[in-house]
Design an enzyme around this catalytic site. Structure first.
Site, mmCIF file in Angstrom:
data_model
loop_
_atom_site.group_PDB
_atom_site.id
_atom_site.type_symbol
_atom_site.label_atom_id
_atom_site.label_comp_id
_atom_site.label_asym_id
_atom_site.label_seq_id
_atom_site.Cartn_x
_atom_site.Cartn_y
_atom_site.Cartn_z
ATOM 1 N N GLN A 166 0.840 -1.194 0.000
ATOM 2 C CA GLN A 166 0.000 0.000 0.000
ATOM 3 C C GLN A 166 0.883 1.254 0.000
ATOM 4 O O GLN A 166 0.590 2.223 -0.693
ATOM 5 C CB GLN A 166 -0.927 -0.015 1.233
ATOM 6 C CG GLN A 166 -1.980 1.088 1.247
ATOM 7 C CD GLN A 166 -3.034 0.914 0.153
ATOM 8 O OE1 GLN A 166 -3.290 -0.191 -0.317
ATOM 9 N NE2 GLN A 166 -3.627 2.009 -0.285
ATOM 10 N N SER A 191 -5.829 1.289 4.814
ATOM 11 C CA SER A 191 -6.532 0.668 3.692
ATOM 12 C C SER A 191 -7.258 -0.587 4.130
ATOM 13 O O SER A 191 -6.713 -1.421 4.844
ATOM 14 C CB SER A 191 -5.532 0.305 2.601
ATOM 15 O OG SER A 191 -6.163 -0.529 1.653
ATOM 16 N N HIS A 193 -7.794 -2.918 2.256
ATOM 17 C CA HIS A 193 -7.174 -4.042 1.548
ATOM 18 C C HIS A 193 -6.193 -4.817 2.428
ATOM 19 O O HIS A 193 -5.952 -5.996 2.197
ATOM 20 C CB HIS A 193 -6.455 -3.550 0.292
ATOM 21 C CG HIS A 193 -7.402 -3.229 -0.818
ATOM 22 N ND1 HIS A 193 -7.949 -4.191 -1.631
ATOM 23 C CD2 HIS A 193 -7.939 -2.034 -1.218
ATOM 24 C CE1 HIS A 193 -8.759 -3.605 -2.512
ATOM 25 N NE2 HIS A 193 -8.776 -2.299 -2.264
ATOM 26 N N ASP A 200 -11.057 -5.303 -5.151
ATOM 27 C CA ASP A 200 -11.417 -4.379 -6.221
ATOM 28 C C ASP A 200 -11.837 -5.264 -7.381
ATOM 29 O O ASP A 200 -11.103 -6.164 -7.783
ATOM 30 C CB ASP A 200 -10.218 -3.510 -6.625
ATOM 31 C CG ASP A 200 -9.860 -2.496 -5.535
ATOM 32 O OD1 ASP A 200 -10.735 -2.178 -4.705
ATOM 33 O OD2 ASP A 200 -8.702 -2.042 -5.515
ATOM 34 N N GLU A 244 -16.045 4.756 -5.189
ATOM 35 C CA GLU A 244 -15.278 3.600 -5.690
ATOM 36 C C GLU A 244 -16.213 2.424 -5.962
ATOM 37 O O GLU A 244 -16.380 1.546 -5.119
ATOM 38 C CB GLU A 244 -14.209 3.173 -4.666
ATOM 39 C CG GLU A 244 -13.102 4.196 -4.475
ATOM 40 C CD GLU A 244 -11.924 3.667 -3.668
ATOM 41 O OE1 GLU A 244 -11.958 2.491 -3.228
ATOM 42 O OE2 GLU A 244 -10.972 4.427 -3.466
ATOM 43 N N HIS A 247 -14.776 -1.200 -5.350
ATOM 44 C CA HIS A 247 -14.187 -1.589 -4.069
ATOM 45 C C HIS A 247 -15.253 -2.189 -3.141
ATOM 46 O O HIS A 247 -16.135 -1.499 -2.652
ATOM 47 C CB HIS A 247 -13.553 -0.328 -3.454
ATOM 48 C CG HIS A 247 -12.891 -0.527 -2.132
ATOM 49 N ND1 HIS A 247 -11.514 -0.530 -1.962
ATOM 50 C CD2 HIS A 247 -13.405 -0.702 -0.895
ATOM 51 C CE1 HIS A 247 -11.229 -0.703 -0.683
ATOM 52 N NE2 HIS A 247 -12.360 -0.811 -0.007
HETATM 53 ZN ZN LIG Z 1 -9.980 -0.921 -3.220
#
Ligand SMILES: [Zn+2]
Length: 283
Positions: A166, A191, A193, A200, A244, A247
């Site tokens: 990241q 994040s 993630h 994503d 997003e 996401h």
């Molecule tokens: Zn993302």
């Protein structure tokens, strides 16, 4: 002759006296026996009624003990279910339902415990290994299969990203976009993630992030993803990042359904309310 008569008379008299006496004796004897028998009988009756009473009291005591046992068993059952819940909760990673995104920080040492590789069949770039939380992956695969049954081919562009990855992404974007990069990419440690439960996505129709919003894939996710525990973290107009549409974060079907029903997003709920869903996240 006269003396013989007298003799008989005396003997008869004696016999009569003897008969009377023995009659009297037997009567007295019988009365004593009867009295003794009656007294024994009433003693036995008293004893019987005492035993009956004792029996009744024992039964009462037994029932009351049985009631106590039932209550005790119920209480034990309740305690076991509380302990079972706590045990289940202690095995779940509390980070899985925390809000990140500029608010809460995830340590650079944090790596999800149950990472596994995603089947390349689902990847947008087949040559590169992508990792996801093992238990959330089952839900992701089911979601992909359901989408495919509806004629939508979803693909994973990005999944788990370590703190270091990241940081690299962010510094690359900062070189290109400067401070503006903060609107569309999280700093390392902020994040979702890094949790291993966020992907994503794109679909075969476009293959690109920026056009995903207009695809049938995005429409399908909006209508169905909650059934598989996935939610959109950053809807249009959110206060963290740009919209997003690609996401999606796994939060469990119970929480995703609640958000859907209330027309809310994950970041709209207080953390305290979200935390209640941790225990059922993989149910
Ligand atoms: Zn993302």
């Amino acid at each position: 002759m006269r003396s013989k008569f007298l003799q008989i008379f005396i003997l008869s008299g004696l016999l009569l006296i003897l008969l009377l006496y023995s009659g009297f004796y037997f009567r007295t004897f019988w009365q004593i026996q009867k009295k003794a028998f009656l007294s024994r009988l009433s003693g036995a009756e008293a004893e019987l009624s005492y035993l009956r009473r004792e029996n009744y009291e024992l039964k009462e005591a037994l029932f009351s003990e049985q009631d106590k046992n039932r209550l005790f068993e119920k209480e034990i059952g309740r305690i076991f279910s509380v302990v079972g819940g706590l045990q289940k909760l202690s095995e779940l990673d509390p980070e899985l339902l925390k809000k990140y995104s500029k608010v809460y920080f995830l340590s650079e040492n944090y790596v999800p415990k149950e990472l596994t590789t995603i089947d390349p069949e689902y990847l947008y770039t087949k040559s590169q290994d992508l990792y996801f939380h093992k238990r959330a992956l089952l839900f992701l695969e089911k979601m992909f299969a359901a989408a495919e049954a509806d004629g939508i081919k979803l693909m994973v562009v990005s999944a788990y990203r370590s703190f270091g990855q990241q940081a690299d992404i962010k510094s690359g974007l900062k070189i290109t976009y400067g401070y503006g990069a903060n609107r569309f990419s999280a700093d390392q440690g902020y994040s979702e993630h890094q949790l291993g439960t966020t992907v994503d996505l794109t679909s075969q129709e476009t293959g690109a992030f920026n056009k995903f919003e207009a695809t049938a894939g995005y429409k399908w996710l909006n209508a169905n993803a909650y059934n598989f525990g996935f939610v959109l973290s950053y809807p249009p107009g959110n206060s963290y990042y740009v919209f997003e549409p690609w996401h999606w974060r796994f939060v469990g079907t119970a929480l995703a359904t609640k958000l859907r029903e209330q027309g809310k997003y994950f970041y709209d709920l207080p953390q305290r309310e979200i935390d209640e869903y941790l225990i059922t996240i993989f149910d």
